[in-house]
Design an enzyme around this catalytic site. Structure first.
Site, PDB file in Angstrom:
ATOM      1  N   TYR A  21      22.788 -13.346 -29.833  1.00 38.59           N
ATOM      2  CA  TYR A  21      21.597 -12.602 -29.408  1.00 38.59           C
ATOM      3  C   TYR A  21      21.127 -11.664 -30.520  1.00 38.59           C
ATOM      4  O   TYR A  21      19.936 -11.646 -30.866  1.00 38.59           O
ATOM      5  CB  TYR A  21      21.937 -11.811 -28.150  1.00 38.59           C
ATOM      6  CG  TYR A  21      20.796 -11.017 -27.567  1.00 38.59           C
ATOM      7  CD1 TYR A  21      19.767 -11.648 -26.872  1.00 38.59           C
ATOM      8  CD2 TYR A  21      20.755  -9.629 -27.689  1.00 38.59           C
ATOM      9  CE1 TYR A  21      18.731 -10.912 -26.321  1.00 38.59           C
ATOM     10  CE2 TYR A  21      19.721  -8.890 -27.144  1.00 38.59           C
ATOM     11  CZ  TYR A  21      18.715  -9.541 -26.452  1.00 38.59           C
ATOM     12  OH  TYR A  21      17.684  -8.808 -25.913  1.00 38.59           O
ATOM     13  N   SER A  59      11.968  -7.389 -28.888  1.00 41.18           N
ATOM     14  CA  SER A  59      13.274  -7.558 -29.521  1.00 41.18           C
ATOM     15  C   SER A  59      14.291  -6.845 -28.633  1.00 41.18           C
ATOM     16  O   SER A  59      14.347  -7.073 -27.424  1.00 41.18           O
ATOM     17  CB  SER A  59      13.234  -6.986 -30.947  1.00 41.18           C
ATOM     18  OG  SER A  59      14.501  -7.045 -31.555  1.00 41.18           O
ATOM     19  N   LYS A  69      17.658 -11.726 -32.569  1.00 40.30           N
ATOM     20  CA  LYS A  69      16.736 -10.587 -32.525  1.00 40.30           C
ATOM     21  C   LYS A  69      16.520  -9.973 -33.910  1.00 40.30           C
ATOM     22  O   LYS A  69      15.412  -9.518 -34.215  1.00 40.30           O
ATOM     23  CB  LYS A  69      17.236  -9.541 -31.528  1.00 40.30           C
ATOM     24  CG  LYS A  69      17.181  -9.987 -30.074  1.00 40.30           C
ATOM     25  CD  LYS A  69      15.773 -10.352 -29.629  1.00 40.30           C
ATOM     26  CE  LYS A  69      15.682 -10.571 -28.120  1.00 40.30           C
ATOM     27  NZ  LYS A  69      14.321 -10.922 -27.673  1.00 40.30           N
TER      28      LYS A  69
END
Length: 276
Positions: A148, A134, A152
């Site tokens: 993003y 992650s 994650k």
């Protein structure tokens, strides 16, 4: 005893550093990348212990083939590292939905796809490990990296459920949250846009910092690789592991602030139950 690894995103960054560390210690490796020609050095240094596979993590058939190659060649699969990913910098307002979808497709669905390809093998074996790469941006929202971070955060929720579901089968899951490492993640792998001048003091500052940060990140990829080797050998690995002093400090501040806020609003939280 030598282990068999499948690592996604081996062409650069942390994936490449980990792949090299795996080869150096004598383990078996299925190194994957969209272009396997970029992985020739691993085959040369690892001899028969290394095979490469073309893998776009958004392609379920390619993921199934890579897992099948590992089992056919080595008879087993011990560790899957979902490492492939990228993140651009721009304000949410200036990020098109197609860019949101593309980043979420690679970072979240790519992890889901490769994980699902390996689950039946691990379940049948009664053992196996997933290392889900992650980011500290998957624990604390990263300014300018909304797609993003969204992806994650999704990886972390998915992986928590995965850990609970796979524990009865002897399968372990760890979410790794790196901070800034000296790879090209903030360079060639990232598209950086200042965006609308209205965001000059927020995303604009992040964009400037990212440009200056490239090549000066505090994290050493080789040391991160060694930490992940240790993680793979741990009898009782953690559900989460942050990597890097910067990530540790940010995670600690975030978790303490969340707990403080949770407790401050406790009376409101519990007031919504039916009266007893």
């Amino acid at each position: 005893m030598a282990k068999t690894w499948l690592i996604t995103g081996c062409s650069r960054g942390l994936g490449r550093a980990l792949a090299q560390a795996v080869v150096d210690r004598g383990d078996r490796l299925v190194a994957t990348a969209r272009d396997p020609a970029s992985l020739a050095e691993f085959v040369a240094s690892g001899d028969e212990r290394v095979i490469t596979a073309a893998l776009d993590v958004t392609d379920p058939d390619a993921a199934d083939r890579a897992v099948a190659m590992a089992v056919a060649r080595f008879g087993t699969l011990d560790i899957v590292v979902n490492n492939a990913g990228y993140g651009n910098v721009a304000p949410i307002e200036d990020t098109g939905l197609s860019d949101f979808r593309a980043q979420i497709e690679v970072n979240l669905f790519g992890t889901i796809i490769v994980t699902k390809a390996a689950i039946p093998v691990f379940r049948a074996q009664g053992r196996g490990r997933f290392i889900q790469v992650s980011s500290i941006g998957g624990r604390v929202g990263a300014m300018g990296r909304a797609p993003y971070s969204a992806a994650k955060f999704g990886v972390e929720g998915f992986s928590e459920v995965l850990a609970d579901e796979m524990r009865p089968f002897g399968v372990q899951v760890t979410i790794v949250e790196p901070g800034g490492f000296r790879t090209d993640f903030a360079g060639a792998s990232t598209r950086i846009a200042d965006g609308n001048p209205a965001y000059a003091e927020t995303v604009g500052r992040t964009a400037a910092m990212q440009r200056a940060y490239d090549g000066h990140q505090p994290g050493d990829p080789a040391r991160a690789a060694q930490a992940m080797l240790a993680l793979a050998d741990a009898e009782r690995p953690p559900l989460r592991l942050v990597l890097g002093r910067d990530a540790y400090q940010r995670a600690e501040r975030c978790d303490e602030a969340r707990l403080e806020e949770l407790r401050a609003w406790r009376s409101v939280s519990v007031s919504t139950d039916f009266a007893r």
